[in-house]
Write an enzyme that holds these catalytic residues in place. Structure first.
Site, PDB file in Angstrom:
ATOM      1  N   SER A   1       0.895  -1.285   0.169  1.00 38.90           N
ATOM      2  CA  SER A   1       0.131   0.079  -0.034  1.00 38.90           C
ATOM      3  C   SER A   1       0.906   1.344   0.196  1.00 38.90           C
ATOM      4  O   SER A   1       1.810   1.510  -0.835  1.00 38.90           O
ATOM      5  CB  SER A   1      -0.884   0.017   1.209  1.00 38.90           C
TER       6      SER A   1
ATOM      7  N   GLU B   1      -1.862  -2.306  -8.216  1.00 38.66           N
ATOM      8  CA  GLU B   1      -3.099  -2.739  -7.506  1.00 38.66           C
ATOM      9  C   GLU B   1      -3.340  -1.272  -6.812  1.00 38.66           C
ATOM     10  O   GLU B   1      -2.781  -0.646  -6.695  1.00 38.66           O
ATOM     11  CB  GLU B   1      -2.820  -3.673  -6.607  1.00 38.66           C
TER      12      GLU B   1
ATOM     13  N   HIS C   1      -5.146  -5.273  -1.503  1.00 38.89           N
ATOM     14  CA  HIS C   1      -5.841  -4.916  -0.526  1.00 38.89           C
ATOM     15  C   HIS C   1      -6.798  -5.912  -0.280  1.00 38.89           C
ATOM     16  O   HIS C   1      -7.706  -5.798   0.657  1.00 38.89           O
ATOM     17  CB  HIS C   1      -6.425  -3.433  -0.687  1.00 38.89           C
TER      18      HIS C   1
END
EC number: 3.4.16.-
Length: 325
Positions: free
Chosen positions: A111, A228, A296
């Site tokens: 992330s 992503e 995620h």
């Protein structure tokens, strides 16, 4: 450059380069620490990991201090980030890259940690890892796959193939550990066929884009791009973020793209991904695989940023190998 792999008894330091550890429950902290100890490691917490300000983070000075302390402590063999957030890119100009290069350590997170992983790789040549946070190990159910690939990447030198998990989840497990919801995993989806081998870069797409135009953006020559994003990125946001990367002069050197599974709340279907890719003539001729275990949702594999990846997408089936990590 690769850091030494983890061995039983090694110390893992937990650092909070973005969101403070203080937002985790005591139960989650204990669960994550216990899970890592079960794997054979000793867990220590950075001095300022639990500091918290109005941004649910801590000062730049505290976070840089903790990262430097972890890298430069000869007893520490790996660094796990607490969780993601929004502001790890604040640290980039304050890190001592030359000294980090002389004290290579495993650094793993995903992330917002994408900024650190790619910047450190670009500035030092040290391979970093897009993989679980410390908080990920607080998961009571559905952790086996994530653990397996974390160990394959960070505790072994052997090449390995990334197989799809049998199931996946997108629930708020950190709020309810007992009533989990898992779905059958249909596996990766071939968007465009082909074969490619190259250096893996990337991670969270919107965070990677924060590095554009800076000295911290990774070289793209002969690379496989991993991207992503989370539930806040719908198809419109993902489309324009990807297009922004495509406009980079060096993007033509990218050999393939791996796209992580989208969260349900993003409302991004495979059909939408296919339609989006079809609009991008710049991507013609390179293999693209979507719906992989990255990002995620859970579980996730661990990917070496700066390592060597090989992919094959033929006749609607795909395979992904990590050859050097």
């Amino acid at each position: 450059m690769y850091a030494s792999k983890l061995k039983k008894g090694d110390e893992i330091r937990i650092v909070s380069p973005a969101t403070s550890m203080s937002i985790l429950s005591n139960e989650a902290k204990i669960q994550a620490k216990t899970a890592l100890e079960r794997l054979g490691y000793r867990v220590t917490i950075a001095e300022h990991a639990n500091e918290c300000n109005e941004f649910d983070s801590s000062s730049i000075e505290s976070r840089v201090h903790d990262l430097h302390a972890a890298f430069f402590d000869p007893g520490v063999k790996a660094i796990l980030t607490t969780l993601g957030g929004f502001n790890s890119n604040q640290l980039l100009r304050y890190l001592d890259y030359e000294k980090i290069k002389r004290h290579p350590k495993i650094l793993c997170g995903y992330s917002d940690i994408t900024a650190l992983c790619n910047a450190i790789y670009q500035k030092t040549g040290l391979v970093t890892y897009s993989g679980p946070h410390f908080s990920t190990f607080a998961m009571k159910k559905g952790l086996d796959y994530t653990e397996e690939y974390f160990l394959s990447c960070c505790a072994s030198d052997d090449p390995f193939e990334i197989h799809p998990s049998s199931e996946w989840s997108d629930d708020r497990w950190f709020l309810d550990q007992e009533n989990r919801r898992f779905y059958p995993n249909n596996g990766p989806v071939v968007i465009q066929e082909g074969y490619a081998e190259g250096t893996l870069i990337g991670g969270n797409l919107c965070t990677l884009n924060l590095l554009q135009g800076t000295e911290y953006f990774p070289e793209t020559e002969h690379t496989i791009l991993l991207i992503e994003d989370d539930y806040m990125s719908d198809i419109h946001m993902f489309d324009r973020d990807l297009q922004s990367l495509i406009h980079l002069p060096a993007f033509s050197h990218v050999k393939a793209i791996l796209i992580g599974r989208f969260q349900k709340a993003s409302n991004v279907s495979i059909d939408l991904v296919k339609a989006m890719i079809e609009t991008k003539k710049e991507l013609s001729g390179i293999p693209i695989i979507a719906n992989i275990n990255a990002g995620h949702t859970s579980p996730i594999a661990t990917f070496p940023i700066g390592g060597t990846c090989r992919i094959e997408a033929i006749s609607g089936t795909s395979r992904i190998w990590i050859d050097k990590h």
